[in-house]
Design a protein around this motif. Structure first.
Motif, PDB file in Angstrom:
ATOM      1  N   GLU A  35       0.827  -1.206   0.000  1.00  0.00           N
ATOM      2  CA  GLU A  35       0.000   0.000   0.000  1.00  0.00           C
ATOM      3  C   GLU A  35       0.863   1.260   0.000  1.00  0.00           C
ATOM      4  O   GLU A  35       0.532   2.236  -0.660  1.00  0.00           O
ATOM      5  CB  GLU A  35      -0.967   0.013   1.180  1.00  0.00           C
ATOM      6  N   LEU A  36       1.990   1.234   0.718  1.00  0.00           N
ATOM      7  CA  LEU A  36       2.900   2.378   0.699  1.00  0.00           C
ATOM      8  C   LEU A  36       3.483   2.557  -0.697  1.00  0.00           C
ATOM      9  O   LEU A  36       3.591   3.677  -1.202  1.00  0.00           O
ATOM     10  CB  LEU A  36       4.019   2.211   1.731  1.00  0.00           C
ATOM     11  N   ARG A  38       2.030   1.687  -3.458  1.00  0.00           N
ATOM     12  CA  ARG A  38       0.916   2.208  -4.261  1.00  0.00           C
ATOM     13  C   ARG A  38       0.711   3.699  -3.995  1.00  0.00           C
ATOM     14  O   ARG A  38       0.484   4.487  -4.907  1.00  0.00           O
ATOM     15  CB  ARG A  38      -0.349   1.421  -3.900  1.00  0.00           C
ATOM     16  N   TRP A  39       0.805   4.122  -2.721  1.00  0.00           N
ATOM     17  CA  TRP A  39       0.653   5.524  -2.346  1.00  0.00           C
ATOM     18  C   TRP A  39       1.722   6.359  -3.050  1.00  0.00           C
ATOM     19  O   TRP A  39       1.432   7.402  -3.620  1.00  0.00           O
ATOM     20  CB  TRP A  39       0.759   5.668  -0.827  1.00  0.00           C
ATOM     21  N   ARG A  40       2.967   5.887  -2.993  1.00  0.00           N
ATOM     22  CA  ARG A  40       4.075   6.617  -3.625  1.00  0.00           C
ATOM     23  C   ARG A  40       3.879   6.728  -5.133  1.00  0.00           C
ATOM     24  O   ARG A  40       4.172   7.766  -5.722  1.00  0.00           O
ATOM     25  CB  ARG A  40       5.405   5.950  -3.312  1.00  0.00           C
ATOM     26  N   PHE A  43       1.292   9.339  -5.722  1.00  0.00           N
ATOM     27  CA  PHE A  43       1.830  10.654  -5.387  1.00  0.00           C
ATOM     28  C   PHE A  43       2.761  11.165  -6.483  1.00  0.00           C
ATOM     29  O   PHE A  43       2.812  12.361  -6.749  1.00  0.00           O
ATOM     30  CB  PHE A  43       2.565  10.617  -4.046  1.00  0.00           C
ATOM     31  N   ASN A  57      -7.779   9.559  -3.104  1.00  0.00           N
ATOM     32  CA  ASN A  57      -7.213   8.216  -3.220  1.00  0.00           C
ATOM     33  C   ASN A  57      -5.981   8.055  -2.345  1.00  0.00           C
ATOM     34  O   ASN A  57      -5.793   7.022  -1.705  1.00  0.00           O
ATOM     35  CB  ASN A  57      -6.886   7.908  -4.683  1.00  0.00           C
ATOM     36  N   LEU A  58      -5.135   9.076  -2.275  1.00  0.00           N
ATOM     37  CA  LEU A  58      -3.957   9.021  -1.413  1.00  0.00           C
ATOM     38  C   LEU A  58      -4.362   8.862   0.049  1.00  0.00           C
ATOM     39  O   LEU A  58      -3.762   8.059   0.781  1.00  0.00           O
ATOM     40  CB  LEU A  58      -3.106  10.279  -1.593  1.00  0.00           C
ATOM     41  N   ASN A  59      -5.364   9.595   0.481  1.00  0.00           N
ATOM     42  CA  ASN A  59      -5.808   9.502   1.876  1.00  0.00           C
ATOM     43  C   ASN A  59      -6.456   8.147   2.178  1.00  0.00           C
ATOM     44  O   ASN A  59      -6.300   7.613   3.281  1.00  0.00           O
ATOM     45  CB  ASN A  59      -6.749  10.651   2.221  1.00  0.00           C
ATOM     46  N   ILE A  61      -5.648   5.262   0.735  1.00  0.00           N
ATOM     47  CA  ILE A  61      -4.542   4.307   0.839  1.00  0.00           C
ATOM     48  C   ILE A  61      -3.779   4.521   2.147  1.00  0.00           C
ATOM     49  O   ILE A  61      -3.354   3.565   2.800  1.00  0.00           O
ATOM     50  CB  ILE A  61      -3.620   4.422  -0.385  1.00  0.00           C
ATOM     51  N   ARG A  62      -3.623   5.776   2.554  1.00  0.00           N
ATOM     52  CA  ARG A  62      -2.979   6.085   3.841  1.00  0.00           C
ATOM     53  C   ARG A  62      -3.733   5.389   4.974  1.00  0.00           C
ATOM     54  O   ARG A  62      -3.126   4.822   5.881  1.00  0.00           O
ATOM     55  CB  ARG A  62      -2.972   7.601   4.061  1.00  0.00           C
ATOM     56  N   GLU A  87      -1.372  12.985   5.711  1.00  0.00           N
ATOM     57  CA  GLU A  87      -2.667  13.270   5.084  1.00  0.00           C
ATOM     58  C   GLU A  87      -2.455  14.453   4.140  1.00  0.00           C
ATOM     59  O   GLU A  87      -1.721  15.377   4.448  1.00  0.00           O
ATOM     60  CB  GLU A  87      -3.694  13.622   6.153  1.00  0.00           C
TER      61      GLU A  87
END
Length: 124
Positions: A35-36, A38-40, A43, A57-59, A61-62, A87
């Motif tokens: 998930e990290l 995917r977040w990166r 971003f 979407n970023l939040n 996944i966070r 966040e």
């Protein structure tokens, strides 16, 4: 642990099937790592979701990362060194995204409050 076995363990975790403590820890760690990653990726490159800005979407996944780390703490694991992304504004849009222009225009027409990410936003 080999990748194929980790994939199977993560699938069980996502399906909420019972796992032994060792497998539960491995599954949650791997899920948080993925998930990290995917977040990166979102971003850096934005996403293609036609319904929500990149920030939403970023939040989301966070929150997945936080939940996985919370589960690890519940299993007695130390997660103090784990990175949790900050966040971001829900209306954040990543201009490097392939679908940025189309999505930005659509969201703007709908009256959504948007913020374009600039070089001043660095989280790593």
């Amino acid at each position: 642990m080999e990748k194929k076995k980790l994939d199977m363990i993560v699938q069980k975790y996502l399906q909420l099937k019972p796992l032994g403590d060792k497998d539960a820890v491995a599954a949650r760690r791997e899920y948080a790592r993925r998930e990290l990653e995917r977040w990166r990726d979102i971003f850096e490159h934005g996403c293609s979701d036609p319904a929500w800005p990149d920030g939403c979407n970023l939040n989301l996944i966070r929150n997945h990362i936080i939940a996985a780390l919370s589960d690890l703490r519940d299993l007695g694991e130390n997660t103090s060194g784990e990175y949790v992304p900050p966040e971001v504004s829900s209306g954040l849009m990543i201009p490097a995204g392939r679908f940025f222009k189309v999505r930005y225009k659509r969201f703007e027409q709908e009256g959504q409050r948007l913020q374009i990410a600039g070089v001043e936003i660095s989280l790593f």
